[in-house]
Scaffold this motif. Sequence first.
Motif, PDB file in Angstrom:
ATOM      1  N   ILE A 170       1.432  -1.148   0.408  1.00  0.00           N
ATOM      2  CA  ILE A 170      -0.218   0.096  -0.194  1.00  0.00           C
ATOM      3  C   ILE A 170       0.253   1.118   0.073  1.00  0.00           C
ATOM      4  CG2 ILE A 170      -1.304   1.609   1.351  1.00  0.00           C
ATOM      5  CD1 ILE A 170      -2.305  -1.576   2.474  1.00  0.00           C
ATOM      6  N   THR A 171       1.852   1.597   0.670  1.00  0.00           N
ATOM      7  CA  THR A 171       2.748   1.949   0.707  1.00  0.00           C
ATOM      8  C   THR A 171       3.607   2.787  -0.455  1.00  0.00           C
ATOM      9  OG1 THR A 171       4.480   1.330   2.050  1.00  0.00           O
ATOM     10  CG2 THR A 171       2.825   2.631   2.966  1.00  0.00           C
ATOM     11  N   ALA A 172       3.732   1.454  -1.166  1.00  0.00           N
ATOM     12  CA  ALA A 172       4.301   1.819  -2.418  1.00  0.00           C
ATOM     13  C   ALA A 172       3.982   2.236  -3.277  1.00  0.00           C
ATOM     14  CB  ALA A 172       4.633   0.091  -3.250  1.00  0.00           C
ATOM     15  N   ALA A 182       0.129  13.942   2.507  1.00  0.00           N
ATOM     16  CA  ALA A 182      -1.251  13.668   4.115  1.00  0.00           C
ATOM     17  C   ALA A 182      -1.722  11.924   3.120  1.00  0.00           C
ATOM     18  CB  ALA A 182      -1.575  14.774   4.596  1.00  0.00           C
ATOM     19  N   GLY A 183      -2.182  11.495   3.925  1.00  0.00           N
ATOM     20  CA  GLY A 183      -2.839  10.748   3.687  1.00  0.00           C
ATOM     21  C   GLY A 183      -3.048   9.554   4.387  1.00  0.00           C
ATOM     22  N   VAL A 184      -4.677   8.377   3.972  1.00  0.00           N
ATOM     23  CA  VAL A 184      -4.579   7.355   4.998  1.00  0.00           C
ATOM     24  C   VAL A 184      -5.140   5.992   4.344  1.00  0.00           C
ATOM     25  CG1 VAL A 184      -5.803   9.480   6.580  1.00  0.00           C
ATOM     26  CG2 VAL A 184      -7.681   8.552   4.773  1.00  0.00           C
ATOM     27  N   VAL A 185      -5.200   5.036   4.560  1.00  0.00           N
ATOM     28  CA  VAL A 185      -6.124   3.956   4.368  1.00  0.00           C
ATOM     29  C   VAL A 185      -7.697   3.659   4.263  1.00  0.00           C
ATOM     30  CG1 VAL A 185      -5.362   1.255   3.549  1.00  0.00           C
ATOM     31  CG2 VAL A 185      -3.531   2.835   4.310  1.00  0.00           C
ATOM     32  N   GLY A 190     -15.395   1.499   5.633  1.00  0.00           N
ATOM     33  CA  GLY A 190     -15.511   2.720   5.523  1.00  0.00           C
ATOM     34  C   GLY A 190     -14.266   4.248   7.631  1.00  0.00           C
ATOM     35  N   ARG A 191     -13.813   2.471   7.767  1.00  0.00           N
ATOM     36  CA  ARG A 191     -13.107   3.459   8.535  1.00  0.00           C
ATOM     37  C   ARG A 191     -11.306   3.831   7.554  1.00  0.00           C
ATOM     38  NH1 ARG A 191     -10.257   0.592  11.568  1.00  0.00           N
ATOM     39  NH2 ARG A 191     -10.240  -1.574   9.872  1.00  0.00           N
ATOM     40  N   THR A 192     -10.428   4.515   8.351  1.00  0.00           N
ATOM     41  CA  THR A 192      -9.090   4.560   7.975  1.00  0.00           C
ATOM     42  C   THR A 192      -8.111   4.091   9.014  1.00  0.00           C
ATOM     43  OG1 THR A 192      -9.421   6.909   9.058  1.00  0.00           O
ATOM     44  CG2 THR A 192     -10.203   6.813   7.060  1.00  0.00           C
ATOM     45  N   GLU A 193      -7.273   4.242   8.346  1.00  0.00           N
ATOM     46  CA  GLU A 193      -6.210   3.625   9.173  1.00  0.00           C
ATOM     47  C   GLU A 193      -4.802   4.513   9.101  1.00  0.00           C
ATOM     48  OE1 GLU A 193      -5.159  -0.736   8.597  1.00  0.00           O
ATOM     49  OE2 GLU A 193      -7.248  -1.115   9.379  1.00  0.00           O
ATOM     50  N   PRO A 194      -4.078   4.794   9.484  1.00  0.00           N
ATOM     51  CA  PRO A 194      -2.898   5.691   9.064  1.00  0.00           C
ATOM     52  C   PRO A 194      -1.963   5.109   8.393  1.00  0.00           C
ATOM     53  CG  PRO A 194      -3.000   5.746  11.808  1.00  0.00           C
ATOM     54  CD  PRO A 194      -4.180   4.565  10.655  1.00  0.00           C
ATOM     55  N   LEU A 195      -1.742   6.008   6.889  1.00  0.00           N
ATOM     56  CA  LEU A 195      -0.363   5.101   6.162  1.00  0.00           C
ATOM     57  C   LEU A 195       0.854   5.737   6.793  1.00  0.00           C
ATOM     58  CD1 LEU A 195       0.046   4.469   2.778  1.00  0.00           C
ATOM     59  CD2 LEU A 195       0.046   6.969   2.566  1.00  0.00           C
ATOM     60  N   PRO A 196       1.657   4.654   6.908  1.00  0.00           N
ATOM     61  CA  PRO A 196       3.217   4.515   6.781  1.00  0.00           C
ATOM     62  C   PRO A 196       3.642   5.520   5.976  1.00  0.00           C
ATOM     63  CG  PRO A 196       2.647   2.351   7.269  1.00  0.00           C
ATOM     64  CD  PRO A 196       1.353   2.996   7.010  1.00  0.00           C
TER      65      PRO A 196
END
Length: 356
Positions: A170-172, A182-185, A190-196
């Motif tokens: 995903i980070t690639a 900025a970014g999220v997954v 429908g939730r979001t997770e931090p994007l390393p």
Amino acid sequence: MSAADRGRISAEIFEIATMHGSVERRAQALLEPLAPLLRYDAAWISLLDPEHRAQRTVAITGYSERVRRFYNGAAFMAEMELIGLNARHRPIRAKDCPVPVADLEVWADYLEPAGFGEGLTTSLLTPDGRYLGILGSHNESSVPPSDEVSDELHRLAPLIAHAVDPMRGITALAGLVGDAAAGVVLTHGGRTEPLPGLPGDPLLDVDSPALANATALVGLHSHVTFLVPCDPEGTDLARITALTCPPQPPGHHRAVVLLSPPPDLHGLTRRELQVLGLLVDGSTNAAIAAALNITARTTIGHIEHVMTKLDAGSRTIAALRAQREGLYIPAGVTFGAAPAPPRSRRRSAPPTPRSR
């Protein structure tokens, strides 16, 4: 185990961790170098699907189909949480289990009847502290693994976690947008997770109109980019890019959503960007006029200006270019109030983002 043996195992796991390909391929490959250390009769690696509260097996050997099915179910997940394996940092043996193994369904009804007498199980946490899942092994012997083996598995666990981390792909993918600030997954639930590697931003909060637009559009296209206002007046714009995540375990990641500065707007005004959004949405002149509360003559004038600024020979070509470059504000976004959720297709570009 000698220092040379430990070094060889570490080197093999490191090589697997750097392999290209799927999470499943790396996970299955890991079981081979771990065999001399764990001396297992059966072993598995699973990743957490938080939206279904289940462990999704990505590599497994030596277990019956009945045990495999149980590993992927809600009851197993509940018992791992009871034991503390959703957060525990140290491997545990059956003899060290904080809950008597005879009281665990996985042991009493599945593992012991299958002939297993001991085992060693550990959480997989990335070096930055994200919980991914579980690595476990079992032996037919009732002799527990030694402290030395437990310590060595504890040392290797972060590298193993890195090897099967689904965020790597995903980070690639996010790296394709080189100016992302900025970014999220976004998940299927429908939730979001931090994007390393990238901070979040209020524009990407789970209840933000920009994310609602991205959610609606990414269901129609694998790659969408559009503009959003950074403030109710629309003084500044920012670009949102949403890229569909490749299908991979544990399966709950839907798209990576990125915030970056706007592209060259080619002199398009805020109103013209709104007109473009409606053109992308397939609206007629009459529908555009009604949506923006302007006259038909004014609508035609805006479309002519848009075509000139984008060097487009037709409104269709203008819409296609806007869609490709994200040069539009999605239909339904309003100013002077919080932007409304999208109607169904694409949207326009944003301002220089603010990191949270």
